[in-house]
Motif scaffolding. Sequence first.
Motif, PDB file in Angstrom:
ATOM      1  N   GLU A  49     -15.772  52.997  59.957  1.00  0.00           N
ATOM      2  CA  GLU A  49     -16.078  52.987  58.529  1.00  0.00           C
ATOM      3  C   GLU A  49     -14.866  52.663  57.670  1.00  0.00           C
ATOM      4  N   ARG A 103     -16.299  48.015  68.190  1.00  0.00           N
ATOM      5  CA  ARG A 103     -16.581  47.918  66.759  1.00  0.00           C
ATOM      6  C   ARG A 103     -17.370  46.641  66.453  1.00  0.00           C
ATOM      7  N   THR A 104     -17.052  45.546  67.136  1.00  0.00           N
ATOM      8  CA  THR A 104     -17.770  44.300  66.894  1.00  0.00           C
ATOM      9  C   THR A 104     -19.212  44.390  67.375  1.00  0.00           C
ATOM     10  N   ARG A 107     -21.048  46.111  64.726  1.00  0.00           N
ATOM     11  CA  ARG A 107     -21.305  45.254  63.570  1.00  0.00           C
ATOM     12  C   ARG A 107     -22.445  44.278  63.854  1.00  0.00           C
ATOM     13  N   ALA A 110     -25.606  46.277  63.601  1.00  0.00           N
ATOM     14  CA  ALA A 110     -25.900  46.636  62.212  1.00  0.00           C
ATOM     15  C   ALA A 110     -26.197  45.419  61.340  1.00  0.00           C
ATOM     16  N   ASP A 112     -24.274  42.983  60.327  1.00  0.00           N
ATOM     17  CA  ASP A 112     -23.231  42.800  59.322  1.00  0.00           C
ATOM     18  C   ASP A 112     -23.292  41.361  58.795  1.00  0.00           C
TER      19      ASP A 112
END
Length: 207
Positions: A49, A103-104, A107, A110, A112
């Motif tokens: 975040e 993390r990717t 994303r 989600a 992104d």
Amino acid sequence: AADQLADQMLAALGGRQAWAKLRNTINGSIQNRASGPTVVYSVITMDFEKPRFRIETTAPDLHLIRVIDGDNNWRLRATGNIEDVPPARVEEEMRWYDAHLYRTIHRVAALDPALSLSVDDQRRLQISAAGERILWFRLDADGTPYAFGTYDDDVGSLCGPWTFEQDGIRHPSWISNSDGSWRAAVKALSVNVPLQDSVFDRPVKTE
């Protein structure tokens, strides 16, 4: 085709919903290295975040910490000294964070809007941001990644099987660079832990 590959990959790794709701991970791994010390234990606290992370590495007679957190960038050296992280190193670290494997994936799950997906002529799933490729995956027939690389690294690393599971998401049980001179085996994984700012604070040295 890229969206289909991403859907297949996410399904193999625990599902889009499980990955999309991630806020952070704390990953503990035993790392084997060609250079000394040849065995270390590393704990990576990765905030999804906020652009911040903490890496702590230990071995007999070795204790290293590196924190990147906005203006709060510091490191504990092998000498025991606590110092600022040089600006050039901070830039390198942030590029690593921007293309971080887990993390990717989060994303992508989600959706992104800053990311775009494509498939290259080698059938690799590519993730791009601001017109630059940040990560690519080679997927097996079930959609599970067995190799990945960042930016312009076309050699990449090997990974798998993705059998280390926590709260519905799956991590690779091991990762290795292409020649095996660096290998990491996951031993502990926590997700969505309340991350206090104190986790990233620079220690106050006392005499």
